[in-house]
Design a protein around this motif. Sequence first.
Motif, mmCIF file in Angstrom:
data_model
loop_
_atom_site.group_PDB
_atom_site.id
_atom_site.type_symbol
_atom_site.label_atom_id
_atom_site.label_comp_id
_atom_site.label_asym_id
_atom_site.label_seq_id
_atom_site.Cartn_x
_atom_site.Cartn_y
_atom_site.Cartn_z
ATOM 1 N N GLN A 1 0.828 -1.196 0.000
ATOM 2 C CA GLN A 1 0.000 0.000 0.000
ATOM 3 C C GLN A 1 0.867 1.252 0.000
ATOM 4 N N SER A 2 0.250 2.388 -0.263
ATOM 5 C CA SER A 2 0.925 3.679 -0.136
ATOM 6 C C SER A 2 0.396 4.374 1.105
ATOM 7 N N THR A 3 1.256 5.172 1.739
ATOM 8 C CA THR A 3 0.830 5.863 2.946
ATOM 9 C C THR A 3 1.547 7.194 3.053
ATOM 10 N N PHE A 4 0.835 8.204 3.552
ATOM 11 C CA PHE A 4 1.386 9.546 3.675
ATOM 12 C C PHE A 4 0.941 10.145 4.999
ATOM 13 N N SER A 5 1.848 10.861 5.665
ATOM 14 C CA SER A 5 1.459 11.554 6.890
ATOM 15 C C SER A 5 0.561 12.732 6.548
ATOM 16 N N GLU A 6 -0.111 13.268 7.548
ATOM 17 C CA GLU A 6 -1.095 14.324 7.298
ATOM 18 C C GLU A 6 -0.497 15.552 6.607
ATOM 19 N N PRO A 7 0.700 16.044 7.025
ATOM 20 C CA PRO A 7 1.259 17.197 6.307
ATOM 21 C C PRO A 7 1.511 16.910 4.829
ATOM 22 N N VAL A 8 1.903 15.674 4.536
ATOM 23 C CA VAL A 8 2.164 15.301 3.140
ATOM 24 C C VAL A 8 0.863 15.219 2.359
ATOM 25 N N ARG A 9 -0.185 14.657 2.961
ATOM 26 C CA ARG A 9 -1.486 14.618 2.294
ATOM 27 C C ARG A 9 -1.985 16.021 1.980
ATOM 28 N N ASP A 10 -1.715 16.957 2.895
ATOM 29 C CA ASP A 10 -2.135 18.339 2.658
ATOM 30 C C ASP A 10 -1.455 18.918 1.425
ATOM 31 N N VAL A 11 -0.161 18.614 1.271
ATOM 32 C CA VAL A 11 0.573 19.097 0.096
ATOM 33 C C VAL A 11 0.016 18.464 -1.176
ATOM 34 N N LEU A 12 -0.243 17.149 -1.123
ATOM 35 C CA LEU A 12 -0.765 16.460 -2.300
ATOM 36 C C LEU A 12 -2.146 16.982 -2.673
ATOM 37 N N LEU A 13 -2.984 17.203 -1.660
ATOM 38 C CA LEU A 13 -4.318 17.731 -1.933
ATOM 39 C C LEU A 13 -4.235 19.140 -2.519
ATOM 40 N N GLY A 14 -3.283 19.920 -2.042
ATOM 41 C CA GLY A 14 -3.101 21.245 -2.603
ATOM 42 C C GLY A 14 -2.674 21.198 -4.046
ATOM 43 N N ARG A 15 -1.846 20.182 -4.376
ATOM 44 C CA ARG A 15 -1.382 20.078 -5.761
ATOM 45 C C ARG A 15 -2.500 19.650 -6.696
ATOM 46 N N ILE A 16 -3.312 18.659 -6.283
ATOM 47 C CA ILE A 16 -4.367 18.216 -7.190
ATOM 48 C C ILE A 16 -5.536 19.196 -7.197
ATOM 49 N N GLY A 17 -5.523 20.170 -6.263
ATOM 50 C CA GLY A 17 -6.584 21.159 -6.246
ATOM 51 C C GLY A 17 -6.354 22.310 -7.202
ATOM 52 N N ALA A 18 -5.183 22.354 -7.875
ATOM 53 C CA ALA A 18 -4.907 23.487 -8.761
ATOM 54 C C ALA A 18 -4.044 23.024 -9.929
ATOM 55 N N PRO A 19 -4.261 23.621 -11.130
ATOM 56 C CA PRO A 19 -5.295 24.621 -11.382
ATOM 57 C C PRO A 19 -6.590 24.013 -11.901
ATOM 58 N N ASP A 20 -6.524 22.774 -12.424
ATOM 59 C CA ASP A 20 -7.694 22.213 -13.093
ATOM 60 C C ASP A 20 -8.871 22.041 -12.163
ATOM 61 N N ASP A 21 -8.597 21.616 -10.923
ATOM 62 C CA ASP A 21 -9.691 21.396 -9.992
ATOM 63 C C ASP A 21 -10.363 22.703 -9.607
ATOM 64 N N VAL A 22 -9.563 23.777 -9.540
ATOM 65 C CA VAL A 22 -10.147 25.068 -9.216
ATOM 66 C C VAL A 22 -11.171 25.453 -10.276
ATOM 67 N N THR A 23 -10.806 25.252 -11.534
ATOM 68 C CA THR A 23 -11.716 25.552 -12.636
ATOM 69 C C THR A 23 -12.955 24.679 -12.549
ATOM 70 N N ALA A 24 -12.745 23.390 -12.273
ATOM 71 C CA ALA A 24 -13.878 22.468 -12.219
ATOM 72 C C ALA A 24 -14.832 22.856 -11.098
ATOM 73 N N ARG A 25 -14.264 23.253 -9.937
ATOM 74 C CA ARG A 25 -15.131 23.618 -8.827
ATOM 75 C C ARG A 25 -15.862 24.925 -9.113
ATOM 76 N N ALA A 26 -15.184 25.828 -9.813
ATOM 77 C CA ALA A 26 -15.829 27.104 -10.124
ATOM 78 C C ALA A 26 -17.035 26.901 -11.024
ATOM 79 N N GLU A 27 -16.981 25.846 -11.841
ATOM 80 C CA GLU A 27 -18.074 25.576 -12.755
ATOM 81 C C GLU A 27 -19.182 24.761 -12.092
ATOM 82 N N ALA A 28 -18.896 24.209 -10.892
ATOM 83 C CA ALA A 28 -19.883 23.381 -10.211
ATOM 84 C C ALA A 28 -20.906 24.275 -9.519
ATOM 85 N N PRO A 29 -22.180 23.888 -9.521
ATOM 86 C CA PRO A 29 -23.206 24.725 -8.902
ATOM 87 C C PRO A 29 -23.134 24.694 -7.389
#
Length: 232
Positions: A125-153
């Motif tokens: 399995q893969s495992t990440f500590s909480e600070p690392v998950r925060d960094v990964l979530l920040g990376r997948i949240g931009a920029p494409d996800d930001v656009t996708a969320r902006a378009e979501a109602p």
Amino acid sequence: MSGPVRIVIADDQAIIREGLETVLGLVPDFEVVGVAADGAEAVALVAERAPDVALMDLRMPVLDGVAATRRVAAETPGTAVLVLTTFADDADILAALRAGARGYLTKDAGRAELAAAIRAVAAGQSTFSEPVRDVLLGRIGAPDDVTARAEAPGDADPGPASAEALAGRFPVLTAREREVLALMLQGRSNAEIADTLFVGVSTVKTHINALFAKLGARDRAQAIAIGLGTRS
């Protein structure tokens, strides 16, 4: 696994090496089979003793942890690399994942978290500590996800937006496989993915195996690296 989890520890600080060797040596199902003071020594020890897990610092002399991880992944693929380091910035995490690390913890992790992470990577399995998950979530949240969320109602849940953001990059994946990949990028376990999607764990495993095949990923860590756009 049958028998103890065999571990090699690599860290250039003697007090850290000795502390980890002592702490992990007290865990009944662990066996520390070697310690290394630099990356080159770690690669040689792993090749010689074929441990289940290499616990790898990043900042080491002679050969740094990323380069050592890359060599272990290429030369001794049966050994899972778990990074244990002080650093949790974007560049270090992505470099380690690109090199083939299966997990990433910061040195403020407690004994129970470290033991659980070692068992997880030893089990594939893969495992990440909480600070690392925060960094990964920040990376997948931009920029494409930001656009996708902006378009979501309204206050739409960001999870499906993350899956939708993967659609343009991975059209070969089905919608469900993209949902699974998006949750993997958030550091979710198979059981957590199953709970989120209201399916069985066996179904999640089927989707993961399918997306591995479609993405050309050998394991979960490489699939995450591909999903983050970091595979070289």
